[in-house]
Scaffold this motif. Structure first.
Motif, PDB file in Angstrom:
ATOM      1  N   ASP A  31       0.780  -1.193   0.222  1.00  0.00           N
ATOM      2  CA  ASP A  31       0.156  -0.040  -0.019  1.00  0.00           C
ATOM      3  C   ASP A  31       0.921   1.072  -0.113  1.00  0.00           C
ATOM      4  OD1 ASP A  31      -2.591   1.487   0.185  1.00  0.00           O
ATOM      5  OD2 ASP A  31      -2.475   1.381   2.385  1.00  0.00           O
ATOM      6  N   ASP A  36      -1.346   4.980   1.165  1.00  0.00           N
ATOM      7  CA  ASP A  36      -0.914   5.443   2.573  1.00  0.00           C
ATOM      8  C   ASP A  36      -0.221   4.727   3.328  1.00  0.00           C
ATOM      9  OD1 ASP A  36      -3.139   4.338   2.985  1.00  0.00           O
ATOM     10  OD2 ASP A  36      -4.150   6.101   3.739  1.00  0.00           O
ATOM     11  N   GLY A  37      -0.116   3.359   2.945  1.00  0.00           N
ATOM     12  CA  GLY A  37       0.670   2.454   3.949  1.00  0.00           C
ATOM     13  C   GLY A  37       0.079   1.653   4.847  1.00  0.00           C
ATOM     14  N   ASP A  38      -1.369   1.717   4.936  1.00  0.00           N
ATOM     15  CA  ASP A  38      -2.021   1.420   6.275  1.00  0.00           C
ATOM     16  C   ASP A  38      -2.705   0.216   5.887  1.00  0.00           C
ATOM     17  OD1 ASP A  38      -4.090   2.542   4.377  1.00  0.00           O
ATOM     18  OD2 ASP A  38      -4.905   3.910   6.154  1.00  0.00           O
ATOM     19  N   HIS A  39      -2.549  -0.308   4.576  1.00  0.00           N
ATOM     20  CA  HIS A  39      -3.681  -1.533   4.375  1.00  0.00           C
ATOM     21  C   HIS A  39      -3.599  -2.707   5.250  1.00  0.00           C
ATOM     22  CE1 HIS A  39      -6.561  -3.637   2.157  1.00  0.00           C
ATOM     23  NE2 HIS A  39      -5.866  -4.636   1.917  1.00  0.00           N
TER      24      HIS A  39
END
Ligand code: ADP
Ligand code: MG
Ligand code: MG
Length: 212
Positions: A31, A36-39
Motif C-alpha cells: 500500500d 498511504d501504507g495502512d492497508h
C-alpha cells in the motif's frame, strides 16, 4: 443448522485474522508503493474488531446476525476504504445467507455474488480500476461455475481462491483509477493492488479451513 453456520463463520473470521496478521507488513509495504501504507494495519484492525464482535455475540445467534455485527464492527474500527467495503460486504453476505436449515454450495455462491454486488455498488469501482474488485469478481464467477458443476464447497472455494490469486497478481499491470493510489498512479504499475492481494489471501485461507 444456523447455529452451526454461525460457528463456521466465526472460525473463518479467526483464520482470516491470523492470515492477515502474518502478512500485515507485506500488505502495508504494498500500500505504501502508491497509497498511504495502512492497508495491513487497517485490515488487521478490522478483522480484530469483527472477531471480537463475533466472539461476544450470543452463542444462539444465527449467521445473518453474526455477520451483520461483525461487518459493522469491521467498518467502524478499520477506518479506510477497504474497511468500509469489507464491512458492508460481510453484512450483505449474511443477509443473503439468511438463517436456513441447510446451506448448499449454490446458495453460498449466490450469497458471495450478493456481497460482491454490494461492494461494487458502494465503492463504484469497475473492473480494471485496479482495486479489490479485480480479484473479487473473478472469484465470484469461478465459485459460481464450480458449484454449478456440482463441486463440493471446499473444492469450489479452492478453485475460486486460485483464480482470485492469479487475478490479484495480474493487477500489477494496471494503473489505478480509484482510491488513494490514484494521485501516484504511475508508481503503482508493476505492483499488485493491496486490496486485491489481501482478498486473495483471505480467499485462500477460507479454502484452507474448508479443506480441513
Ligand atoms: P485507504 O485507501 O483508505 O487507506 P486501505 O489502504 O485499507 O484504505 O485499502 C486500499 C484498498 O482499497 C485498495 O488497494 C483497493 O483494493 C481498495 N479500494 C479503494 N477504493 C476502492 C473502491 N472504490 N472500490 C473497491 N475497492 C477500493
Ligand atoms: Mg491505505
Ligand atoms: Mg488509509
Amino acid at each position: 443448522a444456523s447455529i452451526a453456520a454461525a460457528g463456521a463463520a466465526r472460525n473463518l473470521l479467526h483464520a482470516a485474522r491470523e492470515a492477515v496478521r502474518s502478512e500485515v507488513d507485506a500488505l502495508g509495504a504494498l500500500d505504501a508503493v502508491a497509497g498511504d501504507g495502512d492497508h495491513g494495519v487497517g485490515m488487521l484492525r478490522g478483522l480484530e474488531a469483527a472477531c471480537r464482535a463475533a466472539d461476544d455475540a450470543d452463542p444462539a445467534v444465527g449467521i445473518e446476525e453474526l455477520l451483520d455485527g461483525a461487518g459493522s464492527a469491521w467498518s467502524e474500527k478499520a477506518g479506510g476504504t477497504s474497511g468500509a467495503l469489507w464491512g458492508a460486504a460481510l453484512g450483505a453476505l449474511g443477509a443473503a445467507l439468511g438463517d436456513r436449515e441447510r446451506y448448499t454450495p449454490v446458495v453460498i455462491g449466490e450469497a458471495v455474488a450478493a456481497a460482491a454486488e454490494e461492494l461494487v455498488r458502494l465503492g463504484g469501482a469497475e473492473p480494471g480500476d485496479k482495486t479489490m474488485v479485480d480479484a473479487v469478481l473473478p472469484y465470484r464467477d469461478a465459485l459460481a461455475r464450480a458449484v454449478a458443476d456440482g463441486a463440493v464447497l471446499a473444492v469450489a472455494a479452492r478453485s475460486a481462491a486460485d483464480v482470485a490469486r492469479a487475478a490479484a497478481d495480474e493487477t500489477a499491470a494496471l494503473t489505478p483509477r480509484k482510491g488513494r493510489a490514484r494521485p501516484l498512479a504511475e508508481r503503482s504499475v508493476g505492483h499488485p493492488d493491496p486490496g486485491a492481494i489481501s482478498f486473495a489471501l483471505i480467499a485462500a485461507t477460507v479454502a484452507d479451513v474448508l479443506e480441513k
